[in-house]
Motif scaffolding. Structure first.
Motif, short mmCIF file in Angstrom:
data_model
loop_
_atom_site.label_atom_id
_atom_site.label_comp_id
_atom_site.label_asym_id
_atom_site.label_seq_id
_atom_site.Cartn_x
_atom_site.Cartn_y
_atom_site.Cartn_z
N ALA A 246 0.83 -1.21 0.00
CA ALA A 246 0.00 0.00 0.00
C ALA A 246 0.86 1.25 0.00
O ALA A 246 0.62 2.21 0.73
N VAL A 281 -4.67 -2.10 -6.29
CA VAL A 281 -5.80 -1.18 -6.36
C VAL A 281 -6.54 -1.33 -7.69
O VAL A 281 -7.77 -1.44 -7.72
N GLU A 285 -10.42 -2.63 -7.97
CA GLU A 285 -11.49 -1.83 -8.57
C GLU A 285 -12.24 -2.62 -9.64
O GLU A 285 -13.46 -2.47 -9.79
N PHE A 333 -4.66 0.08 2.48
CA PHE A 333 -5.21 -0.46 1.24
C PHE A 333 -6.74 -0.47 1.27
O PHE A 333 -7.40 0.01 0.33
N ARG A 336 -8.12 3.09 1.19
CA ARG A 336 -8.03 3.74 -0.11
C ARG A 336 -9.23 3.35 -0.98
O ARG A 336 -9.83 4.20 -1.65
N LEU A 337 -9.58 2.08 -0.97
CA LEU A 337 -10.73 1.63 -1.75
C LEU A 337 -12.04 2.12 -1.16
O LEU A 337 -12.95 2.57 -1.87
#
Length: 476
Positions: A246, A281, A285, A333, A336-337
């Motif tokens: 991350a 990431v 997504e 991590f 962030r999502l």
């Protein structure tokens, strides 16, 4: 009074535990949402020539035990005859007492072959011949082995470049058990070795029919494969990592790193971490966009014996639990999502039991009420899929989360004889609940507790992974 070994009430210490298991847990179908079964063997409905081939080939759990017992490598991965290998395994089994292999071995002999005799050097020939004779019949083809264990869904583990041709053959055959692929893109992140990575990119080009001349092309090719997996019924991804990556990154950084490795240059340590962080990431997504569940298997220290790695290759039994730092990067991590509302349903598995409470509390940081148990603490994995490991995982989740929303057990196995591991888990789970009820720590309401057990064994996974839109409702 002494109880017979492996009797009907094995691991069930109370009458309540026995009722929970026999009436509620045992009848539930199996959803094996993470395994390494070879789909070509299911497509071919393979039968095995003998017990060694189905039981010992590729089983590094057994190989480790045999080596520890002083058995030469030629009887594990070498050129000894199949029966000679089985004989050495049979001679090892008595020395595996209190190792889960002892229970699994005899559960598998009983459940598949109806053999209650204990395996040892003296019984080896008799058991080998009896099982091998049964394996020659169509009742013991791999599809019938799955039927025998009441398996409903199997999710294999597949690289993005895999053709999935065997999954297509299975689907076309009308086989009533769902056999679905899982997207495992580890090699698409493995930039430590420029030559191996560039060879993988060439395979990705061929599989996706996308010419990869830039990082954007690379992502396009991966997305094309991701879309194809979805068209084949895939609902899960999986990553096998030492720890989550991350690090901060910009798109310009990642493009430059990709160009550097494509030109054959080795990356620095920071470049490797940056690229892996970005890829996690981007891939996460993609999973979120499709409503998939992402799985992260964290904490294995792999290929520790360099001599044997050179001789035999990976996945041959030279791995162990690692002591990696997990919490801070994992939180970054997931955050962030989550901060962009792109956090997919997530299952976190840890290999170090010291991280149990870490994982059990981490999932609560990102359960936002949108889905019951959106972020899951996964079942005891690899070295922890044994009685003590399962109990510790269940207790940590119970104390710090909602065990009632847990998606339960999986095999994580390459063997078609591993399905009694689900029974093992269900007995352990029923015993824990049974003890609590008889101790007055939970109410003696069998309708309610029975449905909790059924959901953990089956219903939660069926709903959570999208295999059904109808959850089992709790009678509360």
């Amino acid at each position: 009074m002494k109880k017979p070994f492996l009797n009907d009430d094995f691991l069930l210490q109370t009458e309540t535990a026995q009722q929970l298991y026999h009436e509620f847990a045992k009848p539930m179908p199996i959803i094996d949402y993470h395994c390494h079964l070879p789909p070509d063997q299911i497509a071919d409905d393979k039968t095995f020539e003998n017990l060694t081939q189905i039981w010992l080939y590729g089983d590094h759990y057994k190989w480790r035990a045999m080596r520890t017992n002083g058995v030469d490598e030629s009887y594990c991965t070498g050129k000894q005859s199949d029966f000679a290998k089985f004989q050495k395994w049979a001679e090892t089994v008595p020395y595996t007492v209190r190792n889960p292999l002892y229970h699994w071995t005899h559960l598998e002999l009983q459940r598949y072959f109806g053999i209650a005799e204990t395996l040892n050097g003296k019984s080896a020939r008799r058991i080998y011949e009896a099982c091998t004779e049964q394996l020659q019949t169509s009742d013991f083809s791999v599809r019938n082995l799955l039927r025998r264990m009441n398996v409903e869904t199997v999710c294999t583990t597949d690289d993005p470049v895999d053709s999935l041709e065997h999954h297509q053959r299975i689907a076309d055959s009308g086989f009533e058990i769902s056999v679905l692929p899982t997207f495992r893109p580890d090699k698409a992140m493995a930039v430590e070795d420029p030559d191996a990575f560039n060879q993988y990119v060439a395979r990705l080009e061929a599989a996706s029919n996308v010419a990869i001349t830039s990082f954007d092309d690379f992502l396009t090719a991966l997305r094309q494969r991701h879309d194809y997996f979805a068209s084949m019924g895939c609902k899960l991804s999986d990553h096998g990592l030492e720890q989550i990556y991350a690090e901060p990154y910009s798109e310009a950084d990642v493009r430059a790193i990709f160009d550097k490795i494509r030109s054959g240059h080795a990356l620095t340590g920071s470049g490797i971490l940056t690229f892996k962080s970005a890829m996690l990431v981007y891939l996460a997504e993609m999973d979120w966009e499709k409503g998939w569940t992402q799985q992260f298997h964290l904490g294995a220290l792999r290929n520790n014996n360099s001599r044997m790695l050179r001789q035999l290759g990976p996945d041959t039994g030279w791995d162990s639990i690692g002591d990696f730092s997990q919490a801070r990067a994992l939180a970054r991590f997931l955050d962030r999502l989550d901060s962009t509302d792109k956090l997919a349903k997530t299952v976190l598995y840890n290999l170090n039991p010291a991280d149990n409470e870490l994982m059990a509390t981490m999932i609560g940081n990102f359960n936002d009420g949108s889905v019951a148990g959106k972020v899951q603490f996964g079942s005891g994995w690899w070295f922890l899929d044994q009685k003590n490991g399962m109990e510790r995982q269940i207790n940590a989740l119970s104390n710090m989360g909602l065990l009632s929303r847990f998606v339960g057990m999986l095999t994580d196995s390459r063997s078609f004889l591993s399905y009694p591991r689900h029974e093992y888990f269900r007995r352990i789970l029923s015993n824990l609940f049974g003890n609590d009820i008889e101790n007055g720590e939970l109410p003696d309401d069998m309708d309610w507790m029975g449905q909790v057990v059924q959901n953990i064994c089956y219903g939660n996974a069926k709903t959570y992974f999208g295999f059904s839109s109808k959850p089992l409702e709790l009678a509360v």
